[in-house]
Design a protein around this motif. Sequence first.
Motif, PDB file in Angstrom:
ATOM      1  N   GLY A   1       0.982  -1.322   0.018  1.00  8.64           N
ATOM      2  CA  GLY A   1      -0.030  -0.072   0.063  1.00  8.64           C
ATOM      3  C   GLY A   1       0.863   1.217   0.063  1.00  8.64           C
ATOM      4  N   ARG A   2       0.618   2.077   1.008  1.00 11.68           N
ATOM      5  CA  ARG A   2       1.468   3.502   0.924  1.00 11.68           C
ATOM      6  C   ARG A   2       2.742   3.316   1.841  1.00 11.68           C
ATOM      7  NH1 ARG A   2      -0.792   7.118  -2.329  1.00 11.68           N
ATOM      8  NH2 ARG A   2      -2.847   6.513  -2.696  1.00 11.68           N
ATOM      9  N   ARG A   3       2.742   1.951   2.529  1.00  8.93           N
ATOM     10  CA  ARG A   3       3.690   2.053   3.541  1.00  8.93           C
ATOM     11  C   ARG A   3       4.901   1.316   3.303  1.00  8.93           C
ATOM     12  NH1 ARG A   3       0.265   0.672   8.327  1.00  8.93           N
ATOM     13  NH2 ARG A   3      -0.622   1.445   7.013  1.00  8.93           N
ATOM     14  N   LEU A   4       6.057   1.564   3.654  1.00 12.81           N
ATOM     15  CA  LEU A   4       7.319   0.629   3.639  1.00 12.81           C
ATOM     16  C   LEU A   4       7.105  -0.342   4.725  1.00 12.81           C
ATOM     17  CD1 LEU A   4      10.314   0.385   2.314  1.00 12.81           C
ATOM     18  CD2 LEU A   4      11.010   1.478   4.664  1.00 12.81           C
ATOM     19  N   GLU A   5       7.168  -1.736   3.685  1.00 18.98           N
ATOM     20  CA  GLU A   5       7.460  -2.813   4.912  1.00 18.98           C
ATOM     21  C   GLU A   5       8.755  -3.003   5.494  1.00 18.98           C
ATOM     22  OE1 GLU A   5       5.255  -5.693   5.763  1.00 18.98           O
ATOM     23  OE2 GLU A   5       3.519  -4.335   5.024  1.00 18.98           O
ATOM     24  N   SER A   6       9.658  -3.051   4.768  1.00 18.53           N
ATOM     25  CA  SER A   6      11.045  -3.052   5.221  1.00 18.53           C
ATOM     26  C   SER A   6      12.021  -2.797   4.227  1.00 18.53           C
ATOM     27  CB  SER A   6      11.232  -4.358   5.655  1.00 18.53           C
ATOM     28  OG  SER A   6      11.535  -5.448   4.428  1.00 18.53           O
TER      29      SER A   6
END
Lengths: 447, 459
Positions: B33-38
């Motif tokens: 989505g709009r977020r960095l996972e890692s």
Amino acid sequence: MIARVLGRLGPGARADGIWRRVEQTGVSFEAGRLKAAGASEEAGINLRVLRAGDKRVGFAGSTAVDEGGLQSVVTRALQSAELGEPLELAFPGPAPLSSLAIFDAAAAAAPLTRLVEIGQRVVERLQREGRQVNVGVQREIGECTVGNTAGADGSYAYTRVAVSADVTRIGGDDVLMVYDMFHAAALPDAVELDALIGSIEARLALAEPVVESPEGALPVIFTPAGLGVILLPLEQALSGKAVLQGISPLAGKTGERVFDERLSLIDDPCAPGRPGSRPLDDEGVVSQRLALVEQGRVRQFIYDLETAARAGQSSTGHGERGIFGKPAIGYSNLIVGGDAARDAGRGTRREAGLGGGLLAGLDDGLIVDDLIGVGQGNVISGAFSHPVGLAYRVRKGEVVGRVKNAAVAGDVYELLKRIGGFGNDGRWLGSRWSPSILLDGVSVTRR
Amino acid sequence: LKDRLTDALKRSRSDYAEIRLEHTWSSSVAFRGRRLESATAALDQGGCVRVLNRGHGWGIASFTSVEQLPAMIARADELSRVVRLAEPIQLVEVAPHSADVELDLDGDVRGVPLSEKKRLLEAYNGEMLAVSDRVVDTQAVYRDEVSEYWYINSEGSLLRQLRPEVVVSGVAIARRNGNIEKGLESVGLRRGWNSAQQLAGKFRVVAERAVQLLDAERVKGGTYPVILDQELGGVFIHEAFGHLSEADFVYENPQAREMMTLGRRFGRPVLNVGDNGAASGLRGTLPFDDEGVPTQDTPLIREGVLVGRLHSRETAAKLGERPTGNARAISFRHAPIVRMTNTYIAPGHGTLDDLLRGIDLGVYACGAFGGQTMLENFSFTAAYGYMIRNGRIAELVKDVVLAGNLFETLDQIDHIAGDFQWNQMGGGCGKGGQFPLPVTEGAPHVRIERALIGGDVTA
């Protein structure tokens, strides 16, 4: 090991990690002959840090666990955190762990020759003219420590034994492959080996003749092995991550009756003797049995620490992590069924024929034991379409032969609104316990 | 390291011994989505010793603690001696090779800061999210590695390889109420940072397709004339035939040998199939396999007739055929088994239009979510498809899954176009518990006269 790594972080930093060491020993029989013996050893560490102040989160893993390797993990985790997202993560504190029967001393101590004997016995009983019998026997001994800067510190050891057997029978251009597996913390006893062999023989015995597939919207019995296609969309939809991302068809339906009222799904990380069991998850959250679907109603989604934090929920103890990457959501043991599911876990396989006693009353339909390509496609939507790998035609309550060149399709959410019945053949298959399930109105096409 | 390996091997008591050592540096970035996972870098290291003794079987020891190498050589020897074999395992003769091969790193990924990789992927992920409000979720993944690989055996082979790999993939999920659709594209190459650039267009297409599929009907089940695009054509040949050509399936099984006799006809004269581990820069490409055998272009089907198969040294010896360099392991954690590399259907003549001509009602199946085989029967799952009506491409359809049969479907291929292309997808192949093995497939547009597509029968 974990404490040594956490100790290297600066003051105020928060972190959690897992250290795991796994030793595997196995033998493999190819075409009835013992061909290879193997051993493997692997140790590694996975670390997550939350930077002091801005709470940015970073991850690192390594199989190099000497001094240099450990320092490198810390350095890389901090570098990863420089780029990471801020996260209000609440690490679990110390908690007493219940003792679970997941380490079997006899399995751990078994010499290689014992594994050879087990394999030999399976081979001898399955070997016939015209069959290629491949058997693998594998024993795993693992140790695992999970710790964090909030004081959680849990260690446990486990054993896992897997005996896999596959029989390939080729007649002209007909290729028949039948496969099954024993999987537990302990070595198989005579009854369990009988069950493994019996299950393969039962499926071979009914495989002749090859008959034409029926066509249309039909009743289909999904065996415990064939049921994966039905459960996979639910497993994805019941993940808190799918809810958080807005792609779970079950989101917002907690308490609602979505399925047949006899359907229950339970995640049980405490099932004794099972390879999916553990006293705490890989993020230090203590294990507990959890009802996900009860009497057809959605009860609970599963969460790891990060997803829970972002969704304003609590972790349900379903954080799973390998040596590399970040923790992710994962099931432990999934128990599927109706009333039978409640006392499952202790359930050993009953003597039941293929189809689990659901054949009576079936005028024309299929038993599906294996489908090809499960997991590929748009799984979470609930729609599926797969060629059969191993399937049988049922007419007037009897198996009349094996079906090839057919495909089944349907929508899991529609099909599970009305379950035709649960079989009396509930069994473990890896980390899933289920009986056969009869579903009506499955689309069957044939060539 | 070279001296350590040579010394360790000298201490082996086994009749044949080989050691593989790997040191792999990798990094990965993931957005959801709009977020960095890692965004993270990892170190993986370890080795595998495999030995053989006369009258005995294989002994295999794999390990992550590299300083344990001498002990592991002894352990593998012990394991081998537990296995008693009346009929000895033979290995086909291969001239020993000494080589130090640094594959084209194509912009060494180890020299690129993680922040730059994050920036690149964030831009690609943004392309998907910008397509429409209907795009509710995305998964963008960047992964690279450089592996220093050593191979030594007691016959005098000593190889060092520096192997790069880069994979970029995008998944977009579009949703309208209860309707959830997925788009997927990936790029995987045995190259580096330079090959991860300029993929924005591909990511946009992923999201556009997911949105378009919201309005597509499910394909109606039945048998149709089917045209496969290059991507699905590649997956098709990998599943339909590639696995059958792996000699470990036939070498111990007399009935299987009979079924797969060289010279047997499997298709019409338009069909030419091969496996080429020596093609340049593809994911399945390597100079040597994991037994130190040089890779090569191996013809499998020539003008419809079975002419070859893929071998390890053991299967080649058993069948009295030449080695092909197809013994591969996904990592030091496993012993090598017979695997494909870059498998292809060779180009024929003409274009997609030529294939469409004459089809009144059919399906144009495009892209690949995957495929799986049970040898005689197999599936291949298209990412999307179109109905063909009166020789023209008509409406978009979804959930297009083909059910193939080795003996029927290959023989139903009646026209192969000239527009060959390698897929260069990420993902990989799974077999014997080893997944994902980097492989590539290639094909032109392929027409199958009659194929079964699963689906609703009542629609």
